[in-house]
Design an enzyme around this catalytic site. Structure first.
Site, PDB file in Angstrom:
ATOM      1  N   GLU A 259     -95.005  57.687 102.706  1.00  0.00           N
ATOM      2  CA  GLU A 259     -95.040  58.971 101.997  1.00  0.00           C
ATOM      3  C   GLU A 259     -96.077  59.053 100.879  1.00  0.00           C
ATOM      4  O   GLU A 259     -95.729  59.122  99.691  1.00  0.00           O
ATOM      5  CB  GLU A 259     -93.651  59.288 101.423  1.00  0.00           C
TER       6      GLU A 259
ATOM      7  N   GLU B  43     -87.845  57.992 109.037  1.00  0.00           N
ATOM      8  CA  GLU B  43     -86.684  58.298 108.185  1.00  0.00           C
ATOM      9  C   GLU B  43     -86.143  59.668 108.537  1.00  0.00           C
ATOM     10  O   GLU B  43     -86.912  60.603 108.773  1.00  0.00           O
ATOM     11  CB  GLU B  43     -87.047  58.354 106.694  1.00  0.00           C
TER      12      GLU B  43
END
Ligand code: GCO
Length: 441
Positions: free
Chosen positions: A162, A349
């Site tokens: 991320e 995720e």
């Protein structure tokens, strides 16, 4: 709906969120140790000093992973355990990961390793952190050690987790460590993180290593709250700020010009981009990792940096306040397929936080089960549409340190009693286990 025989079911965690043992075996502080000690940064002034004490209990946790029946476990390595000081390699830190990963492999579990899940050594931050291009060399020293020591045992490498959070959320919004509020600094951080990704992939290939390597982005499909022109502008800006700023350099070799213009009008300069950088950033990988939690609904806001704010949404929400939006998950991957890449996609995720209650030794988390089912159905549907999703990692194995939210948000399939460190399998643990066994939802 059925999953292919070779579809990878997984579960994910990250080092700072679960390990604890913050000063053991010569680990030095990361930016999260520093940040969480400053009042106002983390809810209830929680920190990762102990977290889930996974450093000492990893054997017990691996038993849980085995019982769950996943094919693969995604973990991250804490850089400050491996290089606690500049130029000082710490074999004790590496030993911990070697032992843990060996144990996983002996139990037949594949291992996906994230090299950077935000616990930057404080000593690197003191040298300017990701804002300083030369510091990429320090990252390369660390990744080289990880590759040479662990590659035999690892199935899949993720360079970064991320980058939007590690750059914008941390350095422009200031909600994550190091807590800066400076968009110019954040853009440098983003660029150097992306550049380091490409350099690490090159380094990996130069070492002659052959496992899969890629990067994980958090992406959100963006919708305008009305059909008005300005709300649509806001949606386009949000998409550029959050998704395209990372997807375009990785897959098209440039930053999106509309957002460059927007930042330039805010006095950002782009001197940090050097000739050839985009060729490095778009170095070919083996897969794209996508973290998906929710859609974004937005409206025009002239006062905001990107002329955009969140709009009121009527969707049902998880306890952290995020819209439950499995259909939009499909829209998102459709967009990625149409505009950016054919690489296999891992959902690295996906998960949800709820106010779990432990009652008579049980946690009946039906909302989490529902969220899990809806999102796995979406994945199965995407594969029917030919989107080539090769794996899915549930976030997270354990309740853990949820960054600025401290321990207030529980994402785990396993409940953690933070007073006793007891682990209690939730209803969702058993449901996910069943789905994995049947390969069917
Ligand atoms: C992420 C974060 C996780 C969070 C999870 C829930 O990659 O988004 O790495 O660490 O805990 O996303 O917010």
């Amino acid at each position: 709906m059925k999953f292919n025989r070779d579809f990878i079911f997984g579960v994910a965690t990250s080092s700072y969120q679960i390990e604890g043992a913050f000063d053991e075996d010569d680990r030095t502080p990361s930016i999260w140790d520093t940040f969480s000690r400053i009042e106002g940064n983390v809810q209830d002034m929680d920190n990762g000093d102990v977290a889930c004490d996974h450093y000492h209990r990893y054997n017990e946790d691996i038993k849980l992973i085995k019982e769950l029946g996943v094919d693969s476990y995604r973990l991250s390595i804490a850089w400050p355990r491996i290089f606690p000081e500049k130029g000082k390699y710490n074999p004790k830190g590496m030993e911990f990961y070697k032992n843990m990963i060996t144990e996983l492999k002996q139990r037949g579990i594949k291992v996906a390793v994230t090299l950077y899940h935000w616990d930057l050594p404080q000593w690197v931050q003191d040298l300017g952190g990701w804002e300083v291009r030369e510091n990429i060399d320090l990252f390369l020293q660390y990744t080289e050690k990880c590759f040479t020591e662990l590659d035999d045992l690892v199935d899949l490498w993720i360079t970064h987790n991320e980058p939007w959070c590690a750059s914008i959320l941390s350095n422009a919004i200031g909600e994550h460590a190091p807590g800066k509020k400076d968009i110019s600094a954040a853009l440098k951080v983003a660029h150097h993180i992306l550049l380091s990704h490409g350099m690490v992939v090159r380094q990996y290939h130069k070492l002659g290593l052959k496992k899969q390597i890629g990067i994980t982005l958090n992406l959100t499909p963006v919708y305008s709250s009305t059909t008005s022109f300005v709300d649509k502008l806001a949606a386009s800006n949000m998409d550029g700020y959050f998704n395209r700023w990372f997807l375009e350099p990785l897959f098209k070799g440039a930053y999106p010009m509309d957002i460059v213009n927007l930042y330039a009008a805010r006095n950002c300069n782009f001197d940090f981009i050097k000739d050839g950088d985009f060729d490095i950033i778009r170095e070919k990988c083996d897969f794209l990792g996508v973290n998906f939690y929710n859609r974004s609904l937005v409206r025009f806001d002239p006062m905001s940096l990107i002329l955009c704010s969140g709009a009121h949404s009527k969707y049902n929400k998880t306890d952290i306040g995020w819209d439950i939006s499995p259909n939009e998950f499909i829209d998102l991957i459709k967009m990625v397929r149409a505009r950016y890449t054919d690489l296999p996609i891992y959902i690295t995720e996906n998960g949800s936080a709820w106010l779990d209650v432990l009652e008579n030794g049980e946690v009946k988390d039906n909302e989490r089960i529902n969220y899990l089912e809806l999102h796995l159905q979406a994945v199965a549907k995407m594969n029917e549409l030919g989107f080539n999703i090769v794996g899915y990692y549930y976030w997270s194995l354990l309740d853990n340190f949820e960054w600025a939210n401290g321990y207030s948000q529980r994402f785990g399939l396993v409940y953690v009693n933070y007073d006793t460190q007891e682990r209690i399998k939730k209803g969702s643990f058993y449901r996910y286990k069943e789905i994995i066994e049947k390969k069917c939802i």
